[in-house]
Design an enzyme around this catalytic site. Structure first.
Site, PDB file in Angstrom:
ATOM      1  CG  PHE A   1     -14.667  14.825  23.853  1.00  0.00           C
ATOM      2  CD1 PHE A   1     -14.045  14.980  25.069  1.00  0.00           C
ATOM      3  CD2 PHE A   1     -14.424  13.667  23.136  1.00  0.00           C
ATOM      4  CE1 PHE A   1     -13.195  14.010  25.561  1.00  0.00           C
ATOM      5  CE2 PHE A   1     -13.568  12.692  23.627  1.00  0.00           C
ATOM      6  CZ  PHE A   1     -12.956  12.875  24.848  1.00  0.00           C
ATOM      7  CD  GLU A   2     -14.734  20.069  19.392  1.00  0.00           C
ATOM      8  OE1 GLU A   2     -13.880  19.706  18.563  1.00  0.00           O
ATOM      9  OE2 GLU A   2     -15.964  19.939  19.206  1.00  0.00           O
TER      10      GLU A   2
ATOM     11  CG  LEU B   1     -22.836  14.963  23.286  1.00  0.00           C
ATOM     12  CD1 LEU B   1     -22.549  15.260  24.740  1.00  0.00           C
ATOM     13  CD2 LEU B   1     -22.714  13.504  23.045  1.00  0.00           C
ATOM     14  CB  ALA B   2     -23.717  14.577  17.274  1.00  0.00           C
TER      15      ALA B   2
ATOM     16  CE1 TYR C   1     -30.492  11.163  11.223  1.00  0.00           C
ATOM     17  CE2 TYR C   1     -32.523  10.688  12.403  1.00  0.00           C
ATOM     18  CZ  TYR C   1     -31.281  11.269  12.356  1.00  0.00           C
ATOM     19  OH  TYR C   1     -30.800  11.950  13.454  1.00  0.00           O
TER      20      TYR C   1
ATOM     21  CE  LYS D   1     -31.355  12.482  16.948  1.00  0.00           C
ATOM     22  NZ  LYS D   1     -30.546  13.240  17.918  1.00  0.00           N
TER      23      LYS D   1
ATOM     24  CB  THR E   1     -23.601  19.274  11.352  1.00  0.00           C
ATOM     25  OG1 THR E   1     -24.067  17.936  11.474  1.00  0.00           O
ATOM     26  CG2 THR E   1     -24.778  20.222  11.438  1.00  0.00           C
TER      27      THR E   1
HETATM   28  P1  NAI Z   1     -21.899  18.201  15.729  1.00  0.00           P
HETATM   29  O1  NAI Z   1     -21.059  17.017  15.452  1.00  0.00           O
HETATM   30  O2  NAI Z   1     -21.699  19.429  14.923  1.00  0.00           O
HETATM   31  O3  NAI Z   1     -21.742  18.627  17.283  1.00  0.00           O
HETATM   32  C1  NAI Z   1     -21.678  17.690  18.297  1.00  0.00           C
HETATM   33  C2  NAI Z   1     -21.234  18.338  19.592  1.00  0.00           C
HETATM   34  O4  NAI Z   1     -21.123  17.291  20.577  1.00  0.00           O
HETATM   35  C3  NAI Z   1     -19.854  19.007  19.534  1.00  0.00           C
HETATM   36  O5  NAI Z   1     -19.880  20.166  20.327  1.00  0.00           O
HETATM   37  C4  NAI Z   1     -18.928  17.973  20.180  1.00  0.00           C
HETATM   38  O6  NAI Z   1     -17.758  18.516  20.778  1.00  0.00           O
HETATM   39  C5  NAI Z   1     -19.873  17.426  21.223  1.00  0.00           C
HETATM   40  N1  NAI Z   1     -19.459  16.113  21.739  1.00  0.00           N
HETATM   41  C6  NAI Z   1     -19.331  14.930  21.081  1.00  0.00           C
HETATM   42  N2  NAI Z   1     -18.939  13.964  21.929  1.00  0.00           N
HETATM   43  C7  NAI Z   1     -18.812  14.537  23.149  1.00  0.00           C
HETATM   44  C8  NAI Z   1     -18.451  14.065  24.434  1.00  0.00           C
HETATM   45  N3  NAI Z   1     -18.152  12.795  24.654  1.00  0.00           N
HETATM   46  N4  NAI Z   1     -18.401  14.957  25.453  1.00  0.00           N
HETATM   47  C9  NAI Z   1     -18.700  16.270  25.262  1.00  0.00           C
HETATM   48  N5  NAI Z   1     -19.079  16.764  24.073  1.00  0.00           N
HETATM   49  C10 NAI Z   1     -19.132  15.905  23.034  1.00  0.00           C
HETATM   50  O7  NAI Z   1     -23.410  17.683  15.673  1.00  0.00           O
HETATM   51  P2  NAI Z   1     -24.818  18.340  15.274  1.00  0.00           P
HETATM   52  O8  NAI Z   1     -25.145  17.919  13.895  1.00  0.00           O
HETATM   53  O9  NAI Z   1     -24.860  19.779  15.640  1.00  0.00           O
HETATM   54  O10 NAI Z   1     -25.797  17.508  16.210  1.00  0.00           O
HETATM   55  C11 NAI Z   1     -26.293  17.935  17.455  1.00  0.00           C
HETATM   56  C12 NAI Z   1     -27.647  17.306  17.692  1.00  0.00           C
HETATM   57  O11 NAI Z   1     -28.566  17.800  16.718  1.00  0.00           O
HETATM   58  C13 NAI Z   1     -27.653  15.782  17.566  1.00  0.00           C
HETATM   59  O12 NAI Z   1     -28.502  15.215  18.531  1.00  0.00           O
HETATM   60  C14 NAI Z   1     -28.261  15.565  16.176  1.00  0.00           C
HETATM   61  O13 NAI Z   1     -28.869  14.314  16.038  1.00  0.00           O
HETATM   62  C15 NAI Z   1     -29.271  16.701  16.165  1.00  0.00           C
HETATM   63  N6  NAI Z   1     -29.791  17.052  14.839  1.00  0.00           N
HETATM   64  C16 NAI Z   1     -28.938  17.250  13.779  1.00  0.00           C
HETATM   65  C17 NAI Z   1     -29.448  17.501  12.517  1.00  0.00           C
HETATM   66  C18 NAI Z   1     -28.539  17.702  11.345  1.00  0.00           C
HETATM   67  O14 NAI Z   1     -29.031  17.731  10.200  1.00  0.00           O
HETATM   68  N7  NAI Z   1     -27.247  17.863  11.563  1.00  0.00           N
HETATM   69  C19 NAI Z   1     -30.905  17.589  12.283  1.00  0.00           C
HETATM   70  C20 NAI Z   1     -31.686  17.476  13.485  1.00  0.00           C
HETATM   71  C21 NAI Z   1     -31.145  17.171  14.703  1.00  0.00           C
END
Ligand code: NAI
Length: 398
Positions: A74-75, A141-142, A237, A246, A277
């Site tokens: 979603f960008e 997804l986040a 968290y 989670k 991130t």
């Molecule tokens: P991010 O914010 O970098 O990426 C999120 C992605 O989701 C993006 O591609 C965005 O376009 C997409 N997105 C958001 N809303 C959307 C929608 N309505 N429709 C389609 N796409 C949508 O997030 P990040 O940090 O890479 O997180 C990804 C997963 O990894 C999450 O579940 C997060 O909890 C998990 N995670 C993150 C950690 C961290 O330290 N950042 C650690 C461990 C797990």
């Protein structure tokens, strides 16, 4: 000529450098290519593919394992010189261009993954044009909001504690400030809403829709990224609203495993390590934990960026022979982070941090800030300044 400004509001980036974003995608591709190839899935769907963990996963699989990929995100694209859109928009384009050069399919869907229509469009594409069923579905997804696809109701997630407020040090990157923050505790409604947005419901809906449409290959795997952390971040968290979401994903693996049982499929929670991130930078207190953890892990030679972590997960663990699981069957690449010696040193360092020294060499604020800047295309290695016009950016197709 466009001027790219690295502007922040708190820990949210407002400005982007689209050309820097492209260079970073190329850097990550090089990282994977330098590691050589590995045997992995042929056809992959990544939900949340445009940044950080999802993008890194896509790059590792395409350039390491030769996978064709579909990415959903979603960008926003460029509108004017003052509104260049989002980094993920340009990441998608840079990825597609590079993957297509290698003869790989790299299809981007830029739309709300939570909707039924979105799922249907992806399914139609798989049936008509993708050239095969899906071997791997990555859910990365986040989001802070989710519209329920059946009722149209909008839900918002909150990052809050549970039971009692949490008070602790936080960092504001815009002002380079170390300050004390109080995180309120959530109401029952806020907890439920966070689970609705960031829990496993949409993951399950995707898997049901894909299974019903018969576009999943035998032995399909689906991964979902979780975070557990340790006692150092548990109050805000694991023990907070995000932890509940989670835990809901953990629960949903059972239903998804049952759904996939007749095609021998598997749902896998991957407990990933803490990285910088867009999503993690806005978790209160987390940047303080990160600057201590990164310092310790850098000294130990174990600090990873999303591309390093995801490439290790797929190359060495899931499609390699170094997988480590916990008693609940979750994959644990976060073992380096939660290692007791690493955590003890991180705790000790956090206790030493204050407003005067947090951005000195005793911690890793420099690493946090650099990694955060790279997400928007700034401070990117090998970036050479180039001229580009808004019209040229608008012509780029995702
Ligand atoms: P991010 O914010 O970098 O990426 C999120 C992605 O989701 C993006 O591609 C965005 O376009 C997409 N997105 C958001 N809303 C959307 C929608 N309505 N429709 C389609 N796409 C949508 O997030 P990040 O940090 O890479 O997180 C990804 C997963 O990894 C999450 O579940 C997060 O909890 C998990 N995670 C993150 C950690 C961290 O330290 N950042 C650690 C461990 C797990």
């Amino acid at each position: 000529m466009l001027k790219f400004e690295h502007k922040l509001r708190g820990n949210v980036a407002l400005g982007i450098n689209p050309l820097g974003c492209k260079q970073e995608v190329l850097n990550e591709i090089d990282y994977v290519k330098n590691k050589g190839t590995y045997f992995g899935p042929k056809k992959v769907l990544i939900i949340g593919a445009s940044s950080s963990y999802g993008l890194a996963t896509r790059i590792s699989l395409a350039f390491g394992a030769g996978s064709d990929t579909i990415g959903v995100s979603f960008e926003k694209g460029p509108k004017s010189e003052r509104n260049l859109g989002t980094a993920g928009w340009y990441n998608n384009i840079a990825f597609r261009e590079a993957a297509e050069k290698e003869g790989l399919i790299a299809k981007n869907f830029v739309q709300d993954a939570f909707s039924h229509e979105s799922k249907q469009e992806v399914i139609d594409y798989i049936k008509k044009d993708f050239g095969g069923k899906i071997d791997l579905v990555v859910y990365s997804l986040a989001s802070g909001v989710r519209k329920d696809p059946n009722t149209g109701e909008l839900y918002r997630s909150s990052i809050k504690a549970i039971g009692e407020p949490v008070v602790g040090p936080s960092i504001n990157m815009e002002e380079q400030l170390y300050y004390t923050e109080t995180l309120d505790y959530a109401t029952e409604q806020e907890i439920a809403d966070t689970v609705k947005v960031m829990g496993g419901e949409d993951w399950q809906l995707w898997m049901e829709a894909l299974k019903d449409a018969d576009v999943l290959a035998d032995n399909v795997l689906t991964t979902n990224y979780s975070y557990l952390g340790t006692e150092l971040n548990h109050p805000y968290y694991g023990g907070g609203t995000l932890g509940c979401a989670k835990a809901d994903c953990d629960e949903k693996t059972e239903a998804i495993n049952e759904l996939l049982s007749d095609i021998n499929g598997k749902a896998q929670i991957v407990v990933a390590t803490a990285v910088t991130t867009k999503a993690s930078a806005v978790i209160p207190f987390f940047p303080v934990y990160c600057i201590a953890l990164y310092k310790v892990m850098t000294e130990q030679g174990t600090h990873e960026t999303p591309i390093m972590h995801q490439d290790r997960i797929y190359r060495e663990m899931i499609y390699g022979d170094r997988a480590e699981y916990d008693e609940m069957g979750r994959l644990r690449p976060d073992n380096w982070e939660i290692n007791s010696d690493t955590q003890a040193k991180t705790k000790e360092l956090i206790q030493k941090l204050n407003a005067d020294n947090f951005n000195s060499e005793i911690a890793a604020y420099d690493i946090l800030y650099k990694e955060f800047s790279i997400l928007s295309g700034f401070l990117v290695e090998n970036y050479v300044e180039q001229e580009v016009t808004i019209d040229e950016l608008k012509e780029l197709k995702y």
